[in-house]
Write a protein that holds these residues in place. Structure first.
Motif, short mmCIF file in Angstrom:
data_model
loop_
_atom_site.label_atom_id
_atom_site.label_comp_id
_atom_site.label_asym_id
_atom_site.label_seq_id
_atom_site.Cartn_x
_atom_site.Cartn_y
_atom_site.Cartn_z
N SER A 34 0.83 -1.21 0.00
CA SER A 34 0.00 0.00 0.00
C SER A 34 0.86 1.26 0.00
O SER A 34 0.52 2.26 -0.63
CB SER A 34 -0.96 0.01 1.19
OG SER A 34 -0.27 0.05 2.42
N GLY A 35 2.00 1.22 0.66
CA GLY A 35 2.91 2.36 0.64
C GLY A 35 3.55 2.56 -0.72
O GLY A 35 3.74 3.70 -1.16
N PHE A 85 -15.71 -2.86 -4.92
CA PHE A 85 -16.06 -2.26 -3.63
C PHE A 85 -15.21 -2.86 -2.51
O PHE A 85 -14.70 -2.14 -1.64
CB PHE A 85 -17.55 -2.45 -3.34
CG PHE A 85 -18.00 -1.82 -2.06
CD1 PHE A 85 -18.01 -0.44 -1.91
CD2 PHE A 85 -18.40 -2.60 -0.99
CE1 PHE A 85 -18.42 0.14 -0.73
CE2 PHE A 85 -18.81 -2.02 0.20
CZ PHE A 85 -18.82 -0.65 0.33
N ALA A 86 -15.00 -4.17 -2.56
CA ALA A 86 -14.15 -4.83 -1.55
C ALA A 86 -12.73 -4.29 -1.63
O ALA A 86 -12.08 -4.06 -0.60
CB ALA A 86 -14.17 -6.34 -1.75
N GLY A 87 -12.23 -4.08 -2.85
CA GLY A 87 -10.89 -3.52 -3.02
C GLY A 87 -10.78 -2.12 -2.44
O GLY A 87 -9.77 -1.78 -1.82
N LEU A 88 -11.82 -1.32 -2.65
CA LEU A 88 -11.82 0.03 -2.06
C LEU A 88 -11.82 -0.03 -0.54
O LEU A 88 -11.15 0.77 0.12
CB LEU A 88 -13.03 0.82 -2.57
CG LEU A 88 -12.95 1.28 -4.02
CD1 LEU A 88 -14.28 1.89 -4.45
CD2 LEU A 88 -11.82 2.27 -4.22
N LEU A 89 -12.57 -0.97 0.03
CA LEU A 89 -12.58 -1.12 1.49
C LEU A 89 -11.21 -1.54 2.00
O LEU A 89 -10.76 -1.05 3.04
CB LEU A 89 -13.64 -2.14 1.92
CG LEU A 89 -15.09 -1.69 1.82
CD1 LEU A 89 -16.03 -2.84 2.19
CD2 LEU A 89 -15.36 -0.48 2.71
N VAL A 90 -10.55 -2.43 1.29
CA VAL A 90 -9.19 -2.83 1.68
C VAL A 90 -8.25 -1.64 1.62
O VAL A 90 -7.43 -1.43 2.53
CB VAL A 90 -8.68 -3.99 0.79
CG1 VAL A 90 -7.20 -4.24 1.00
CG2 VAL A 90 -9.47 -5.25 1.07
N GLY A 93 -8.98 0.59 4.54
CA GLY A 93 -8.45 -0.02 5.77
C GLY A 93 -6.94 0.09 5.86
O GLY A 93 -6.39 0.34 6.94
N SER A 94 -6.27 -0.05 4.72
CA SER A 94 -4.81 0.09 4.70
C SER A 94 -4.40 1.51 5.06
O SER A 94 -3.43 1.72 5.79
CB SER A 94 -4.26 -0.25 3.31
OG SER A 94 -4.45 -1.61 3.03
N ARG A 95 -5.13 2.47 4.55
CA ARG A 95 -4.85 3.88 4.87
C ARG A 95 -5.12 4.14 6.34
O ARG A 95 -4.34 4.81 7.01
CB ARG A 95 -5.77 4.73 4.01
CG ARG A 95 -5.32 5.84 3.23
CD ARG A 95 -3.92 5.91 2.82
NE ARG A 95 -3.70 7.31 2.54
CZ ARG A 95 -2.54 7.86 2.47
NH1 ARG A 95 -1.47 7.16 2.62
NH2 ARG A 95 -2.43 9.13 2.23
N LEU A 96 -6.24 3.63 6.83
CA LEU A 96 -6.63 3.83 8.22
C LEU A 96 -5.62 3.19 9.18
O LEU A 96 -5.29 3.75 10.22
CB LEU A 96 -8.03 3.25 8.45
CG LEU A 96 -8.69 3.49 9.78
CD1 LEU A 96 -8.96 4.98 9.98
CD2 LEU A 96 -9.99 2.71 9.85
#
Length: 140
Positions: A34-35, A85-90, A93-96
């Motif tokens: 994610s980074g 949508f699941a990818g956006l949630l992941v 969550g990674s950002r959070l």
């Protein structure tokens, strides 16, 4: 337990650890996905090329392992809207969580980060809970 594949899981984990160690050793960069993607979306000077090369290598690695019988998961029958949508949630969550499972679990734990330890315990606890609930519901 036909989906239990300890040897390929061991090999995959070893390759993840090796790639993360080599990236850290030769460039001082961390291999949290994610980074790396976040750095491509918000580029800084002299940072985009290694990030693009890392992601290209990660995606192209399938071409290397495909002749050995490894396959991508079958996604037929899954709604692209739900998967997106699941990818956006992941991503959210990674950002959070200030990083993804690879960043915290592989890199953070290797660096003895307390935050990564708690994040990894949370990830694993959630995964165990989902598997347990799914098994109670008959593997839905």
């Amino acid at each position: 337990m036909e989906n239990f594949t300890p040897w390929s899981a061991l090999a995959g984990g070893a390759l993840l650890g090796l790639s993360a160690a080599l990236l850290m050793l030769f460039s001082g960069k961390t291999a949290g996905i994610s980074g790396i993607i976040g750095g491509l979306l918000n580029p800084q000077k002299h940072e985009s090329s290694w990030r693009a090369a890392f992601l290209t290598g990660m995606i192209a690695s399938f071409l290397i392992v495909a002749p050995f019988g490894f396959e991508l998961p079958d996604t037929a029958g899954h709604s692209i809207v739900i998967v997106s949508f699941a990818g956006l949630l992941v991503g959210f969550g990674s950002r959070l969580g200030n990083g993804c499972t690879s960043g915290h679990g592989i890199i953070g734990l290797g660096r003895f980060s307390k935050r990564s330890l708690f994040a990894t315990i949370t990830f694993m606890g959630a995964a165990f809970t989902v598997v347990f609930i799914r098994s109670l519901l008959g593997g839905l």
